[in-house]
Design a protein around this motif. Structure first.
Motif, mmCIF file in Angstrom:
data_model
loop_
_atom_site.group_PDB
_atom_site.id
_atom_site.type_symbol
_atom_site.label_atom_id
_atom_site.label_comp_id
_atom_site.label_asym_id
_atom_site.label_seq_id
_atom_site.Cartn_x
_atom_site.Cartn_y
_atom_site.Cartn_z
ATOM 1 N N ALA A 1 -1.934 -0.174 8.218
ATOM 2 C CA ALA A 1 -1.555 -1.272 9.105
ATOM 3 C C ALA A 1 -0.056 -1.525 8.998
ATOM 4 O O ALA A 1 0.572 -1.264 7.970
ATOM 5 C CB ALA A 1 -2.323 -2.539 8.756
ATOM 6 N N VAL A 2 0.514 -2.038 10.075
ATOM 7 C CA VAL A 2 1.924 -2.431 10.087
ATOM 8 C C VAL A 2 1.981 -3.895 9.687
ATOM 9 O O VAL A 2 1.394 -4.750 10.350
ATOM 10 C CB VAL A 2 2.540 -2.207 11.486
ATOM 11 C CG1 VAL A 2 4.005 -2.633 11.498
ATOM 12 C CG2 VAL A 2 2.417 -0.732 11.887
ATOM 13 N N VAL B 1 9.356 -5.726 8.146
ATOM 14 C CA VAL B 1 8.142 -4.999 8.508
ATOM 15 C C VAL B 1 8.019 -3.739 7.656
ATOM 16 O O VAL B 1 9.028 -3.188 7.202
ATOM 17 C CB VAL B 1 8.165 -4.636 10.021
ATOM 18 C CG1 VAL B 1 9.298 -3.679 10.348
ATOM 19 C CG2 VAL B 1 6.838 -4.057 10.487
ATOM 20 N N GLY B 2 6.783 -3.300 7.430
ATOM 21 C CA GLY B 2 6.527 -2.071 6.685
ATOM 22 C C GLY B 2 5.106 -1.609 6.949
ATOM 23 O O GLY B 2 4.449 -2.083 7.886
ATOM 24 N N PHE B 3 4.634 -0.690 6.113
ATOM 25 C CA PHE B 3 3.262 -0.189 6.202
ATOM 26 C C PHE B 3 2.457 -0.658 4.991
ATOM 27 O O PHE B 3 2.946 -0.645 3.859
ATOM 28 C CB PHE B 3 3.225 1.343 6.222
ATOM 29 C CG PHE B 3 3.688 1.965 7.500
ATOM 30 C CD1 PHE B 3 2.871 1.983 8.629
ATOM 31 C CD2 PHE B 3 4.932 2.556 7.583
ATOM 32 C CE1 PHE B 3 3.294 2.573 9.809
ATOM 33 C CE2 PHE B 3 5.376 3.153 8.758
ATOM 34 C CZ PHE B 3 4.548 3.156 9.879
ATOM 35 N N SER C 1 0.175 -3.444 -1.644
ATOM 36 C CA SER C 1 1.132 -2.366 -1.880
ATOM 37 C C SER C 1 1.603 -1.856 -0.526
ATOM 38 O O SER C 1 0.800 -1.706 0.405
ATOM 39 C CB SER C 1 0.487 -1.228 -2.678
ATOM 40 O OG SER C 1 0.156 -1.665 -3.982
ATOM 41 N N THR C 2 2.899 -1.589 -0.421
ATOM 42 C CA THR C 2 3.498 -1.243 0.869
ATOM 43 C C THR C 2 4.478 -0.085 0.723
ATOM 44 O O THR C 2 4.914 0.257 -0.382
ATOM 45 C CB THR C 2 4.266 -2.433 1.462
ATOM 46 O OG1 THR C 2 5.381 -2.740 0.599
ATOM 47 C CG2 THR C 2 3.389 -3.656 1.603
ATOM 48 N N VAL D 1 14.273 3.180 1.463
ATOM 49 C CA VAL D 1 12.835 3.248 1.676
ATOM 50 C C VAL D 1 12.203 3.179 0.289
ATOM 51 O O VAL D 1 12.535 3.974 -0.597
ATOM 52 C CB VAL D 1 12.414 4.545 2.382
ATOM 53 C CG1 VAL D 1 10.896 4.576 2.547
ATOM 54 C CG2 VAL D 1 13.105 4.681 3.729
ATOM 55 N N GLU D 2 11.312 2.217 0.109
ATOM 56 C CA GLU D 2 10.715 2.014 -1.204
ATOM 57 C C GLU D 2 9.238 1.664 -1.090
ATOM 58 O O GLU D 2 8.778 1.159 -0.066
ATOM 59 C CB GLU D 2 11.425 0.880 -1.951
ATOM 60 C CG GLU D 2 12.868 1.176 -2.310
ATOM 61 C CD GLU D 2 13.489 0.070 -3.132
ATOM 62 O OE1 GLU D 2 14.168 0.390 -4.116
ATOM 63 O OE2 GLU D 2 13.291 -1.119 -2.790
ATOM 64 N N GLU D 3 8.512 1.920 -2.163
ATOM 65 C CA GLU D 3 7.172 1.393 -2.327
ATOM 66 C C GLU D 3 7.296 0.056 -3.038
ATOM 67 O O GLU D 3 7.980 -0.054 -4.056
ATOM 68 C CB GLU D 3 6.300 2.365 -3.113
ATOM 69 C CG GLU D 3 6.110 3.702 -2.390
ATOM 70 C CD GLU D 3 5.069 4.584 -3.053
ATOM 71 O OE1 GLU D 3 3.875 4.198 -3.036
ATOM 72 O OE2 GLU D 3 5.447 5.646 -3.572
ATOM 73 N N ARG D 4 6.639 -0.947 -2.500
ATOM 74 C CA ARG D 4 6.740 -2.287 -3.039
ATOM 75 C C ARG D 4 5.354 -2.907 -3.230
ATOM 76 O O ARG D 4 4.369 -2.468 -2.620
ATOM 77 C CB ARG D 4 7.550 -3.181 -2.093
ATOM 78 C CG ARG D 4 9.043 -2.882 -2.027
ATOM 79 C CD ARG D 4 9.739 -3.233 -3.328
ATOM 80 N NE ARG D 4 11.185 -3.155 -3.236
ATOM 81 C CZ ARG D 4 11.986 -4.190 -2.984
ATOM 82 N NH1 ARG D 4 11.470 -5.390 -2.764
ATOM 83 N NH2 ARG D 4 13.290 -4.031 -2.933
#
Length: 229
Positions: free
Chosen positions: A167-168, A185-187, A198-199, A209-212
């Motif tokens: 999902a966005v 915004v992210g995924f 987790s995104t 660009v990171e995982e957060r």
């Protein structure tokens, strides 16, 4: 924390330019043919020929069959670590968007020039780029302005409050639930079932660009691309 969307002041300052470009170049709305017809902020589709209306729906259906949430997340994850330069630009997402058909459409809507996107906030451009690269653009949507991107999902009845992989996700750092307050915004990668998600996001506070991991309290809502099962 800096906002990651175009501000109302930026949009208003460019309105005269946008109106001029729109009048000169976009009297016809056929440029929207690659995206699903929508209602709301963009005023809906102006494709009056039934054959023209059916073509984007057919392409959207084909994309739904071919592209999964896992494929979209894999491409997003492959970009982790990509960083902007000292001017806030230099990413492939900004460069792609500035040269895209959608940039011409958003310039007609908001004003400005293609070069203006090269150092602009790029979280929504990252999401749009991932959709483009995976072939899921008709489902993921594409825009440089987070508020408009969220309203596109809302107008297509694909916006809600449940975190789903792929999902966005739209954020407001002050906890607002108004679409007009969206900052970022992210995924969604997953719901952690502990009040966080987790995104994968572009244009984080580190300019990468990171995982957060984000608290759900900062989530305005989620856009749901129609992925293949």
């Amino acid at each position: 924390m800096a906002k990651h969307r175009f501000t109302a002041a930026q949009k208003l300052s460019l309105a005269v330019i946008g109106a001029t470009v729109a009048a000169a170049t976009f009297g016809s709305q056929a440029a929207y043919a690659d995206t699903p017809p929508v209602t709301g902020q963009h005023g809906g589709s102006t494709l009056n020929n039934p054959a023209e209306r059916s073509a984007p729906r057919a392409r959207a259906q084909e994309s739904r069959i071919q592209v999964t949430a896992d494929q979209v997340l894999a491409v997003a994850r492959s970009q982790v670590g990509t960083s902007e330069n000292s001017a806030g630009g230099g990413t492939p997402y900004q460069q792609w968007y500035a040269a895209s058909q959608r940039a011409a459409e958003t310039i007609a809507r908001d004003g400005g020039t293609p070069a203006g996107y090269l150092n602009a906030p790029w979280c929504a451009m990252f999401v749009s780029w991932v959709g483009e690269k995976t072939g899921a653009r008709p489902q993921v949507g594409w825009d440089a302005y987070t508020v408009t991107h969220a309203k596109w999902f809302k107008a297509n009845d694909r916006f809600g409050t449940l975190a789903k992989p792929g999902a966005v996700v739209f954020f407001a750092w002050d906890g607002s639930k108004s679409l007009d307050a969206i900052d970022h915004v992210g995924f969604v990668v997953k719901d952690n079932q502990n009040g966080t998600i987790s995104t994968i996001e572009g244009n984080t506070g580190n300019g990468k660009v990171e995982e957060r991991v984000r608290p759900k309290s900062q989530v305005v809502g989620y856009g749901y691309p129609e992925y293949a099962s």
